[in-house]
Design an enzyme around this catalytic site. Structure first.
Site, PDB file in Angstrom:
ATOM      1  N   HIS A 502       0.830  -1.202   0.000  1.00 54.75           N
ATOM      2  CA  HIS A 502       0.000   0.000   0.000  1.00 54.75           C
ATOM      3  C   HIS A 502       0.869   1.258   0.000  1.00 54.75           C
ATOM      4  O   HIS A 502       0.584   2.212   0.723  1.00 54.75           O
ATOM      5  CB  HIS A 502      -0.925   0.003   1.227  1.00 54.75           C
ATOM      6  CG  HIS A 502      -2.006  -1.036   1.184  1.00 54.75           C
ATOM      7  ND1 HIS A 502      -2.798  -1.350   2.260  1.00 54.75           N
ATOM      8  CD2 HIS A 502      -2.433  -1.834   0.171  1.00 54.75           C
ATOM      9  CE1 HIS A 502      -3.664  -2.298   1.930  1.00 54.75           C
ATOM     10  NE2 HIS A 502      -3.455  -2.611   0.660  1.00 54.75           N
ATOM     11  N   ASN A 545      -7.077   0.652   3.214  1.00 52.74           N
ATOM     12  CA  ASN A 545      -6.600   0.186   1.903  1.00 52.74           C
ATOM     13  C   ASN A 545      -6.793   1.314   0.883  1.00 52.74           C
ATOM     14  O   ASN A 545      -7.826   1.984   0.883  1.00 52.74           O
ATOM     15  CB  ASN A 545      -7.383  -1.037   1.460  1.00 52.74           C
ATOM     16  CG  ASN A 545      -7.761  -1.933   2.632  1.00 52.74           C
ATOM     17  OD1 ASN A 545      -8.453  -1.493   3.536  1.00 52.74           O
ATOM     18  ND2 ASN A 545      -7.319  -3.148   2.629  1.00 52.74           N
TER      19      ASN A 545
END
Ligand code: FAD
Length: 571
Positions: A502, A545
């Site tokens: 990420h 996320n």
């Protein structure tokens, strides 16, 4: 269509790689927009442009370095029934999909190698650099598990599909005004087909969620995980996970206005000294035929991932001081638990008529099974969202990653995964950097295996990050304790840096060119027709996320691309 270039022009303007040989016939693609990268962000750009009624003739060329591995462009591999029946098997798909970004050279001296095998000379001060290793990588500053996925569809061919909306504290640097963001987020959810109610009938999901709702304070806001997924109406035992194909939409309806070039490297953007703010073309490399290809367009979008996007810019000589900096990656704490007997009993003794009907059917077919849970009962998909007091994002679910398969250790129906994602303080010194002039600075190991400038990480977690990580780990253990006992081998642990996959910040958007790479429309500062896309555009420290936010940012950028295409000329 093709243009003829003199050998000098080829060397001067195209520079990298071998020219195509005698005659130097260079194919030229002429489109309105060239998009590098076929992940969900490249596809969000493509669809929005192709479906924009104000530019009905717009033509899009998409360039992807990886191959097309499914008949549908960029489909999620987990839609195969094989993997929905055997989620452990998907761990191997993810492992195969991930290629490490920066690998320090190994110690290849093998003291036990006897007989007639080559071994590097001992103590001569040189390092053996094998293909793809990075001699500049300092081990302590590496994001060791950071990886890319080179395939049509990018990482969305295997992602977990979690799409929470970021907490206000995770989006405070974003320059797009909030009201606009809210409607862009809604469109992003629609493009990704996000739902949070596709697991509500599951016994396991409901039991895990109810247990957490009962045992954790109300302020933790336990809820179903918003997922880019839809249960199949023809057979509700299976689901359709959103892939890049979901975002791209109905390719057939685009006709010849859309073309995808797979196994084609977007090498660099072509600049012209006379018009320094306008990109003139793109140099591509057809990997299969090992030849250069040119593309021309009115607008260029680089959406090749949070490492790949700054890599393409760096290779093009576009290297503002902010490029690759302010890199944040999330810490990832993980464990697996086996549910308590009380949770299983609550399923057996449930007053839910539908559950009792399904339990009876299961028992009739499998009378010796000690568990009441049907084999096709969907997995838990629960979230404990980021809050000010608990500033991390928690997934309490069951899914495949590149680790965490259950195997024969336990019955998978009673196993729950806990994945907690921690944020990282923004620091300009945390960065990924690239050699700037490959011809001049070339040393062995300075390109990756695809011939692009090697990415090197310099990333450290701060004291505050460590304190936060410690609190997050304590919370993970407390939550796990409510659900059961640790599955041996999957005790609470931090995963290798980079494994969250990420990375943000490397091409961050912002109004100030001294602290950002692109403006709020993702247009690279100083350029008229160059746009970036992907998690690198996120200017915040986040633990949720990132993909939903990146799609939201790309949708904003498409308005600027559309405006550019509507202008009669781009000069
Ligand atoms: C196991 C796993 C689980 C995940 N779970 C989640 C989750 O639950 N929620 C979430 O939000 N995110 C998740 N992610 C991350 C998510 O998949 C990414 O955020 C998302 O795919 C980023 O989209 P993108 O289009 O920017 O980049 P990518 O999907 O990385 O696509 C970029 C594409 O560019 C191509 N490319 C690179 N360089 C070049 C070049 N020079 N020329 C041409 N093409 C190039 C690559 O091959 C790739 O196909 C997960 C990822 C993995 C692997």
């Amino acid at each position: 269509m093709s243009i003829r270039l003199t050998p000098d022009a080829v060397y001067e303007r195209l520079t990298s790689g071998t020219p195509n040989g005698a005659g130097l016939e260079v194919p030229l693609y002429d489109y309105d927009v060239v998009i590098a990268g076929s992940g969900p962000i490249g596809c969000a750009y493509a669809r929005t442009i192709l479906e924009d009624p104000t530019i009905p003739d717009a033509r899009v060329l998409m360039v992807e370095i990886g191959s097309q591995d499914s008949s549908v462009i960029g489909e999620h591999h987990k839609n195969s029934i094989k993997f929905q029946k055997d989620i452990d098997a998907f761990v191997n798909v993810i492992k195969a999909a991930l290629q490490d970004v920066s690998v320090p050279p190994g110690d290849t001296y093998i003291p036990t190698l006897v007989g007639n095998g080559w071994t590097p000379p001992v103590n001569n001060g040189t390092q053996l650099i094998f293909q793809g290793s990075n001699p500049n990588q300092i081990r302590e500053l590496n994001l060791k598990a950071s990886a890319v996925t080179r395939t049509v569809g990018g990482m969305a061919t295997h992602w977990t599909c979690a799409c929470p909306t970021p907490h206000p504290e995770e989006i405070r640097n974003n320059p797009i005004p909030q009201a606009e963001r809210d409607s862009l987020f809604q469109r992003a959810r629609e493009l990704l087909n996000v739902h949070n109610d596709q697991y509500e009938f599951s016994m396991r999901h409901t039991t895990v969620k109810d247990t957490l709702l009962e045992t954790l304070p109300a302020g933790r806001n336990v809820q179903s995980l918003p997922l880019a997924v839809e249960r199949r109406s023809d057979n509700p035992a299976y689901v359709t996970w959103s892939g890049s194909n979901t975002v791209l939409g109905d390719v057939a309806s685009y006709g010849d206005r859309f073309k995808l070039l797979s196994e084609t490297r977007f090498t660099k953007l072509i600049l012209d000294n006379d018009t320094p703010n306008l990109i003139q073309g793109a140099l591509l490399r057809d990997l299969g035929n090992d030849r250069d290809v040119l593309a021309q367009a009115k607008a260029y979008v680089i959406a090749t991932g949070a490492v790949g996007t700054p890599q393409v810019l760096a290779n093009s000589g576009i290297y503002p001081d902010t490029l690759g900096r302010n890199l944040c990656e999330q810490s990832l704490a993980f464990c697996q638990v086996v549910m308590t007997p009380e949770m299983i009993d609550s399923i057996t003794n449930s007053t839910n008529a539908d559950w009792q009907r399904r339990i009876a059917i299961h028992k009739a077919s499998h009378p010796t099974d000690p568990l009441p849970i049907p084999f096709n009962d969907p997995e838990p998909q629960v979230m404990i969202p980021y809050t000010t007091d608990f500033p991390w994002h928690c997934q309490v679910h069951r899914d495949a990653f590149s680790y965490g398969d259950v195997g024969p250790r336990a019955d998978a129906r009673v196993v729950v995964d806990l994945r907690f994602f921690g944020k990282q303080e923004i620091n300009p010194n945390n960065r990924v950097y690239f050699p700037q002039n490959l011809a001049r600075d070339w040393i062995p190991g300075n390109t990756d295996i695809y011939g692009m400038p090697q990415a090197t990480f310099e990333v450290q977690r701060s004291h505050l990050d460590s304190v936060n990580d410690q609190k997050m780990m304590r919370d993970l253990c407390a939550v796990a304790d409510e659900l059961g006992a640790y599955l041996p081998g999957s005790n609470p642990q931090f995963m290798d840096p980079g494994l969250a996959l990420h990375i943000t910040g490397t091409t961050r958007i912002g109004d100030d060119p001294t602290t950002s790479v692109a403006d709020r429309s993702s247009r690279v500062h100083g350029f008229t027709n160059l746009f970036v896309g992907g998690n690198g555009c996120i200017p915040d420290s986040t633990s949720s996320n990132p993909t939903l936010t990146s799609v939201m940012i790309a949708l904003k950028a498409c308005e600027a691309v559309s405006e550019l295409l509507r202008q009669p000329t781009t000069a």
